[in-house]
Design an enzyme around this catalytic site. Structure first.
Site, PDB file in Angstrom:
ATOM      1  N   THR A 185       0.866  -1.180   0.000  1.00  0.00           N
ATOM      2  CA  THR A 185       0.000   0.000   0.000  1.00  0.00           C
ATOM      3  C   THR A 185       0.904   1.232   0.000  1.00  0.00           C
ATOM      4  O   THR A 185       2.052   1.159   0.423  1.00  0.00           O
ATOM      5  CB  THR A 185      -0.876   0.049   1.263  1.00  0.00           C
ATOM      6  OG1 THR A 185      -0.005   0.099   2.389  1.00  0.00           O
ATOM      7  CG2 THR A 185      -1.749  -1.182   1.373  1.00  0.00           C
ATOM      8  N   GLU A 330      -5.797  -4.046  -0.207  1.00  0.00           N
ATOM      9  CA  GLU A 330      -6.083  -5.107   0.766  1.00  0.00           C
ATOM     10  C   GLU A 330      -7.267  -5.977   0.360  1.00  0.00           C
ATOM     11  O   GLU A 330      -7.537  -6.989   0.991  1.00  0.00           O
ATOM     12  CB  GLU A 330      -6.384  -4.490   2.147  1.00  0.00           C
ATOM     13  CG  GLU A 330      -5.166  -3.936   2.875  1.00  0.00           C
ATOM     14  CD  GLU A 330      -4.904  -2.474   2.552  1.00  0.00           C
ATOM     15  OE1 GLU A 330      -5.301  -2.017   1.449  1.00  0.00           O
ATOM     16  OE2 GLU A 330      -4.299  -1.778   3.381  1.00  0.00           O
ATOM     17  N   LYS A 439     -14.617  16.264  12.596  1.00  0.00           N
ATOM     18  CA  LYS A 439     -15.431  16.029  13.789  1.00  0.00           C
ATOM     19  C   LYS A 439     -15.800  17.368  14.402  1.00  0.00           C
ATOM     20  O   LYS A 439     -14.969  18.035  14.994  1.00  0.00           O
ATOM     21  CB  LYS A 439     -14.683  15.125  14.769  1.00  0.00           C
ATOM     22  CG  LYS A 439     -14.484  13.761  14.142  1.00  0.00           C
ATOM     23  CD  LYS A 439     -14.015  12.704  15.102  1.00  0.00           C
ATOM     24  CE  LYS A 439     -14.091  11.354  14.391  1.00  0.00           C
ATOM     25  NZ  LYS A 439     -13.233  10.340  14.915  1.00  0.00           N
ATOM     26  N   TRP A 444     -20.044  14.033  12.689  1.00  0.00           N
ATOM     27  CA  TRP A 444     -19.082  13.904  11.604  1.00  0.00           C
ATOM     28  C   TRP A 444     -19.539  14.700  10.381  1.00  0.00           C
ATOM     29  O   TRP A 444     -20.704  14.618   9.983  1.00  0.00           O
ATOM     30  CB  TRP A 444     -18.939  12.443  11.189  1.00  0.00           C
ATOM     31  CG  TRP A 444     -18.241  11.584  12.198  1.00  0.00           C
ATOM     32  CD1 TRP A 444     -17.880  11.941  13.465  1.00  0.00           C
ATOM     33  CD2 TRP A 444     -17.834  10.226  12.021  1.00  0.00           C
ATOM     34  NE1 TRP A 444     -17.272  10.882  14.092  1.00  0.00           N
ATOM     35  CE2 TRP A 444     -17.229   9.810  13.226  1.00  0.00           C
ATOM     36  CE3 TRP A 444     -17.905   9.319  10.971  1.00  0.00           C
ATOM     37  CZ2 TRP A 444     -16.704   8.534  13.404  1.00  0.00           C
ATOM     38  CZ3 TRP A 444     -17.385   8.051  11.142  1.00  0.00           C
ATOM     39  CH2 TRP A 444     -16.792   7.665  12.349  1.00  0.00           C
TER      40      TRP A 444
HETATM   41  P1  ADP Z   1      -3.416   3.661  -2.682  1.00  0.00           P
HETATM   42  O1  ADP Z   1      -3.714   4.454  -1.435  1.00  0.00           O
HETATM   43  O2  ADP Z   1      -2.054   3.162  -2.820  1.00  0.00           O
HETATM   44  O3  ADP Z   1      -3.987   4.234  -3.928  1.00  0.00           O
HETATM   45  P2  ADP Z   1      -5.495   1.731  -2.725  1.00  0.00           P
HETATM   46  O4  ADP Z   1      -5.761   1.594  -4.160  1.00  0.00           O
HETATM   47  O5  ADP Z   1      -5.529   0.501  -1.919  1.00  0.00           O
HETATM   48  O6  ADP Z   1      -4.136   2.295  -2.441  1.00  0.00           O
HETATM   49  O7  ADP Z   1      -6.483   2.815  -2.142  1.00  0.00           O
HETATM   50  C1  ADP Z   1      -7.711   2.414  -1.636  1.00  0.00           C
HETATM   51  C2  ADP Z   1      -8.530   3.598  -1.213  1.00  0.00           C
HETATM   52  O8  ADP Z   1      -8.889   4.386  -2.335  1.00  0.00           O
HETATM   53  C3  ADP Z   1      -9.842   3.209  -0.608  1.00  0.00           C
HETATM   54  O9  ADP Z   1      -9.726   2.828   0.732  1.00  0.00           O
HETATM   55  C4  ADP Z   1     -10.650   4.479  -0.804  1.00  0.00           C
HETATM   56  O10 ADP Z   1     -10.366   5.434   0.186  1.00  0.00           O
HETATM   57  C5  ADP Z   1     -10.149   5.002  -2.114  1.00  0.00           C
HETATM   58  N1  ADP Z   1     -11.070   4.630  -3.198  1.00  0.00           N
HETATM   59  C6  ADP Z   1     -10.985   3.606  -4.042  1.00  0.00           C
HETATM   60  N2  ADP Z   1     -12.007   3.604  -4.918  1.00  0.00           N
HETATM   61  C7  ADP Z   1     -12.785   4.660  -4.608  1.00  0.00           C
HETATM   62  C8  ADP Z   1     -14.010   5.191  -5.138  1.00  0.00           C
HETATM   63  N3  ADP Z   1     -14.634   4.661  -6.184  1.00  0.00           N
HETATM   64  N4  ADP Z   1     -14.506   6.293  -4.540  1.00  0.00           N
HETATM   65  C9  ADP Z   1     -13.901   6.861  -3.480  1.00  0.00           C
HETATM   66  N5  ADP Z   1     -12.759   6.410  -2.950  1.00  0.00           N
HETATM   67  C10 ADP Z   1     -12.195   5.324  -3.503  1.00  0.00           C
END
Ligand code: ADP
Length: 542
Positions: A185, A330, A439, A444
């Site tokens: 990540t 993940e 917050k 929220w």
């Molecule tokens: P990185 O942070 O390396 O890009 P990830 O691809 O695992 O890693 O990121 C996942 C995160 O991206 C999710 O937990 C979410 O916050 C955000 N995310 C992914 N798809 C969407 C979506 N369609 N809309 C909003 N947020 C998204």
């Protein structure tokens, strides 16, 4: 009593075997780093991956060893993946967009023994090579004619290296829970953490995520995965396309609007997937050049929230279906997709377009819940928002080498770090990242909601909302905006604009103009950096 069916292990190389047998002539087309287009097919990809496995074995790679790839989407990268997993080794996808120190950190953490690298990234690795003691050899994904002079340890051009294997080889045998892939990540907080996929999780995830309600891939499709193999497991497309027998079109390094459009048309692409930034570039190009895609039927959009205007552009202007998807590294990574269920299918078009702004519903194999700060489950009413937690066959149970400790709650759910609502029909909507939620007075406020409305203002190009300390309310929202070229948005006018769109107590206390909003290596708004920039800022209301 146990069932009496075969224990047929779910192994990733069985996918390329299947593709070679059932769809052997189906094309794999790549835009190469060297320049020209390259045409291959699943039969050839399988033959050459077998040789990759054989050749890796000769280099001493064994079951469980990590082999890194630092490469764009292309046929050699695909062969490397299948060769690595077919030997029981682990493909470790290195994201070249990370900072160089992070790249060195993860290669060392993974203890990669061999690195497959595209020509583009040779200089990047040369600058780091001194700090990478575990790497015994660099295989440059090119032929002898294009091989650069390099001091990288034991560097060889892929084609020469591969030619030393005759292909008289069988895949290794092991059980389906064997590790197959390692993907870190981005680590916007702390060090990156390694997500370790198994053969089983990748096979099941590929089947589940590309069904008709998901990314919807079948043998008649021509698929352009713009989502890179080096980020979030390329949404499984490197596995699911051969699994479905779809033609695969690999874009290499060119992801600008003109290059993407050229591939869409020349390869008669029907399905494609990428993050919103890529689609912004394509849509801009289509408008400027007055062009339209003629074969594209479905576009997968995810990684960050898909803006309403983008959904409308694809669906209304070009008649192309949008599948808004959400997920994370993940989760292998697809956690939800937004196809229209029968229960809502009869609703007016405008309502359905709005529904597509939500991140969709979880397919079989992903369980979801939302909880409050005390871990109580919240109702699926589309209004209450809470921490989004997930469980499933392709969700992490721990990070590589135990980093981050125990990551599951007592019921086996993983906290995604996202905050969401889920409506009575199962459609989930991300309202924030837990660490970005504001917050205020014990309640929220969703920063993403305000941002989405703010970018609807005619003078605003991009918007970000962060929480600023407030003596009475704990935190209050500050709106940070990048103006559209030649425009100067006024604070009161923008707040007025938001007034009819968000609850009164959600209205930002102030607005600040900036030239640029910082982004992470994967294109998301970097709120940590933004908060840092505004750490000395005081709200006028404080
Ligand atoms: P990185 O942070 O390396 O890009 P990830 O691809 O695992 O890693 O990121 C996942 C995160 O991206 C999710 O937990 C979410 O916050 C955000 N995310 C992914 N798809 C969407 C979506 N369609 N809309 C909003 N947020 C998204």
């Amino acid at each position: 009593m146990l069932g009496l069916m075969q224990d047929w292990p779910l192994l990733l190389h069985k996918i390329i075997d299947f593709a070679a047998i059932q769809h052997g002539g189906r094309e794999v087309v790549s835009r190469t780093i060297e320049g020209p287009m390259h045409r291959s097919n699943y039969r050839q990809i399988r033959d050459r991956s077998l040789r990759v496995a054989q050749r890796l074995k000769r280099d001493g790679v064994r079951l469980g060893d990590r082999v890194a790839t630092l490469a764009w989407n292309g046929y050699r990268h695909l062969e490397a993946w299948y060769g690595i997993v077919g030997l029981g080794a682990i493909y470790h996808t290195v994201n070249p967009r990370l900072f160089p120190e992070q790249i060195a950190w993860i290669i060392n953490h993974a203890e990669d023994r061999i690195v497959f690298v595209d020509l583009t990234f040779v200089p990047l690795l040369e600058a780091l090579a001194d700090k990478l003691p575990s790497v015994e050899r660099y295989v440059v994904l090119t032929d002898a004619a294009h091989m650069p002079a390099t001091k990288l340890r034991n560097a060889v051009p892929y084609e020469e290296w591969l030619a030393e294997a005759d292909g008289d080889f069988r895949w290794a045998e092991f059980e389906e829970r064997t590790a197959a892939g390692l993907c870190y990540t981005s680590g916007t907080t702390g060090n990156p953490k390694g997500v370790l996929y198994s053969h089983r999780s990748n096979v099941l995830h590929s089947m589940a995520s590309t069904n008709g309600d998901g990314l919807h891939i079948e043998s008649a499709d021509s698929v352009l995965p713009i989502v890179p193999m080096f980020h979030a497991n390329s949404w499984s497309l490197a596995f699911s396309c051969p699994m479905r027998g779809a033609k695969l079109v690999m874009p290499g390094a060119k992801l600008d609007g003109a290059s993407v459009y050229e591939l869409l048309e020349s390869e008669k692409v029907t399905m494609t997937a990428a993050v919103p930034t890529v689609w912004l570039m394509l849509l801009q190009y289509l408008r400027q050049e007055n062009k339209r895609p003629t074969t594209l039927k479905l576009v997968g959009i995810g990684g960050s929230a898909c803006p309403p205007a983008m959904i409308r552009a694809f669906e209304v202007d070009y008649g192309i279906e949008v599948r808004h998807a959400w997920g994370m590294t993940e989760m292998s990574p697809v956690g939800s997709t937004g196809s229209i269920k029968p229960v809502v299918a009869g609703l007016p078009r405008e309502t359905l377009l709005a529904l597509k702004e939500k991140q969709g519903w979880a397919p079989f194999g992903v369980e979801m819940k939302i909880t409050d700060d005390e871990d109580n489950e919240l109702p699926w009413d589309g209004k209450k928002f809470g921490r989004l937690k997930v469980a499933g066959f392709a969700v992490s149970s721990a990070y590589f080498k135990g980093d981050g400790g125990d990551i599951l709650d007592e019921n086996g759910f993983f906290d995604t770090g996202d905050v969401a609502t889920i409506d009575p029909n199962g459609y989930m909507q991300i309202t924030d990242r837990a660490k970005d939620v504001i917050k205020s007075g014990g309640e929220w406020i969703s920063s993403i909601d305000i941002e989405n409305f703010a970018v609807g203002h005619p003078d605003i190009q991009e918007a970000a909302v962060i929480g600023i300390a407030h003596p009475k309310w704990d935190e209050r929202p500050l709106l940070v905006v990048v103006p559209k070229e030649g425009r100067t948005p006024q604070r009161d006018d923008v707040i007025n604009f938001l007034q009819s769109r968000v609850a009164k107590w959600w209205l930002p206390d102030d607005m600040q103009l900036v030239k640029e909003i910082p982004h992470t290596a994967t294109g998301k708004i970097n709120k940590m950096k933004l908060r840092e920039t505004f750490k000395d800022y005081r709200l006028p209301t404080a």
